[in-house]
Design a protein around this motif. Structure first.
Motif, PDB file in Angstrom:
ATOM      1  N   ARG A 141       0.833  -1.201   0.000  1.00  0.00           N
ATOM      2  CA  ARG A 141       0.000   0.000   0.000  1.00  0.00           C
ATOM      3  C   ARG A 141       0.875   1.263   0.000  1.00  0.00           C
ATOM      4  O   ARG A 141       0.608   2.220  -0.734  1.00  0.00           O
ATOM      5  CB  ARG A 141      -0.936  -0.015   1.215  1.00  0.00           C
ATOM      6  CG  ARG A 141      -2.075  -1.004   1.073  1.00  0.00           C
ATOM      7  CD  ARG A 141      -2.790  -1.246   2.395  1.00  0.00           C
ATOM      8  NE  ARG A 141      -3.592  -0.114   2.850  1.00  0.00           N
ATOM      9  CZ  ARG A 141      -4.838   0.126   2.462  1.00  0.00           C
ATOM     10  NH1 ARG A 141      -5.428  -0.657   1.575  1.00  0.00           N
ATOM     11  NH2 ARG A 141      -5.524   1.154   2.952  1.00  0.00           N
ATOM     12  N   ASP A 150      -1.462   4.989  -6.767  1.00  0.00           N
ATOM     13  CA  ASP A 150      -2.665   5.040  -5.941  1.00  0.00           C
ATOM     14  C   ASP A 150      -3.143   6.486  -5.878  1.00  0.00           C
ATOM     15  O   ASP A 150      -2.338   7.417  -5.945  1.00  0.00           O
ATOM     16  CB  ASP A 150      -2.359   4.515  -4.533  1.00  0.00           C
ATOM     17  CG  ASP A 150      -3.599   4.401  -3.671  1.00  0.00           C
ATOM     18  OD1 ASP A 150      -4.009   5.435  -3.087  1.00  0.00           O
ATOM     19  OD2 ASP A 150      -4.148   3.298  -3.539  1.00  0.00           O
ATOM     20  N   SER A 171      -2.369   3.117   5.862  1.00  0.00           N
ATOM     21  CA  SER A 171      -1.470   2.090   5.328  1.00  0.00           C
ATOM     22  C   SER A 171      -1.593   0.781   6.091  1.00  0.00           C
ATOM     23  O   SER A 171      -1.635  -0.298   5.489  1.00  0.00           O
ATOM     24  CB  SER A 171      -0.017   2.575   5.392  1.00  0.00           C
ATOM     25  OG  SER A 171       0.170   3.731   4.620  1.00  0.00           O
ATOM     26  N   SER A 174      -6.245   0.735   7.209  1.00  0.00           N
ATOM     27  CA  SER A 174      -7.233   1.147   6.198  1.00  0.00           C
ATOM     28  C   SER A 174      -8.109   2.315   6.634  1.00  0.00           C
ATOM     29  O   SER A 174      -8.880   2.831   5.832  1.00  0.00           O
ATOM     30  CB  SER A 174      -8.136  -0.025   5.751  1.00  0.00           C
ATOM     31  OG  SER A 174      -9.171  -0.276   6.677  1.00  0.00           O
TER      32      SER A 174
END
Length: 224
Positions: A141, A150, A171, A174
Motif C-alpha cells: 500500500r 494510488d 497504510s 485502512s
C-alpha cells in the motif's frame, strides 16, 4: 517481544496492538531494530507534535547516484518537518521535494534520517480497534503511493484531513485517522461551547464555528 507469525511469513500480522517504549537513536538503535517489524506504525516525538510513518524494512535507495540498502520509513512529509526550521528534528530535506506536490508527498527515506534526534516508538494501538493488514500488504500500500500508483499519491497535504498520521493509519489499518487532530478538535469544541455561554452578542458566529469543526471531524474519520 510481541510478534505473531514467523519471519518471512507474509500472510501474518506482526507486533499486533503493541505500543513500545520510547527509543533514542543514539543509545537504542540496535534494540529498536531487534523489536521493530515491517509494517509497524512508527511515532516520532518532535517539538510540539508527533510525526508518523511506516517501517518498511531494508529497501534499496539511490543516494547520490549510489544504490544502498538501508532500513527505511515510508511517510507523508510534513511541511514543518524541515531541518532548517526545526533545528534538526526532522527527516532529510529530500522529503521536501518529492513528486508532483513536493511538500506533503509520500516518500521512502532512511530510518536514521527520519528518526533524527526525536524519540521514537512503535505505536500499533489502532490494531485494537481495526484489524491490521499483513506486513506484505502494508508495504504494498505504501509503495503504490510512493510510486504514484494510488490516488493517495495525488492528494495534497492537509493538517486536518490528510497528514502523516492519517497516511500511517490508512497504510496499516485502512482507516485514515489522526488522534492528534481529533484531540485538537475536541479541545476546540469545548472552548467553543464555553464561548457560547460567554459571548452572548455573537451566538451565531460561535455556533457556526462549532458546526465547521464538527464537519471537519466527521470528514477526518473516514474509511478508504
Amino acid at each position: 517481544m510481541v510478534v505473531t507469525g514467523e519471519e518471512g511469513d507474509d500472510t501474518r500480522v506482526f507486533n499486533q496492538g503493541i505500543i513500545s517504549e520510547w527509543f533514542n537513536q543514539r543509545e537504542d538503535y540496535g534494540a529498536f531494530l531487534r523489536l521493530v517489524r515491517v509494517g509497524d506504525r512508527l511515532e516520532m516525538k518532535r517539538d510540539k507534535y508527533c510525526h508518523w510513518g511506516i517501517y518498511m524494512g531494508e529497501q534499496i535507495l539511490d543516494i547520490d547516484d549510489q544504490l544502498v540498502v538501508l532500513p527505511c520509513i515510508g511517510h507523508r512529509a510534513n511541511p514543518t518537518d524541515n531541518p532548517e526550521k526545526m533545528g534538526g528534528f526532522s527527516a532529510s530535506s529530500r522529503s521536501m521535494s518529492k513528486g508532483a506536490f513536493g511538500i506533503g508527498d509520500v516518500c521512502l527515506e532512511p530510518l536514521r534520517e527520519v528518526w533524527g534526534r526525536s524519540l521514537l516508538r512503535i505505536n500499533n494501538s489502532m490494531d485494537n480497534t481495526v484489524t491490521p493488514f499483513p506486513s506484505r500488504i502494508v508495504v504494498e500500500r505504501v509503495m503504490k503511493v510512493v510510486n504514484g500508483e494510488d490516488r493517495h499519491s495525488f492528494t495534497a497535504y492537509n493538517v486536518v484531513t490528510n497528514n502523516c498520521e492519517h497516511f500511517a493509519s490508512w497504510s496499516r489499518n485502512s482507516w485514515a485517522l489522526s488522534h492528534q487532530v481529533y484531540s485538537a478538535s475536541e479541545q476546540i469544541l469545548k472552548l467553543s461551547m464555553l464561548a457560547v455561554s460567554v459571548l452572548l452578542p455573537r451566538p451565531l458566529a460561535v455556533a457556526g464555528g462549532i458546526c465547521i469543526t464538527g464537519i471537519q471531524m466527521l470528514k477526518e474519520i473516514r474509511r478508504v
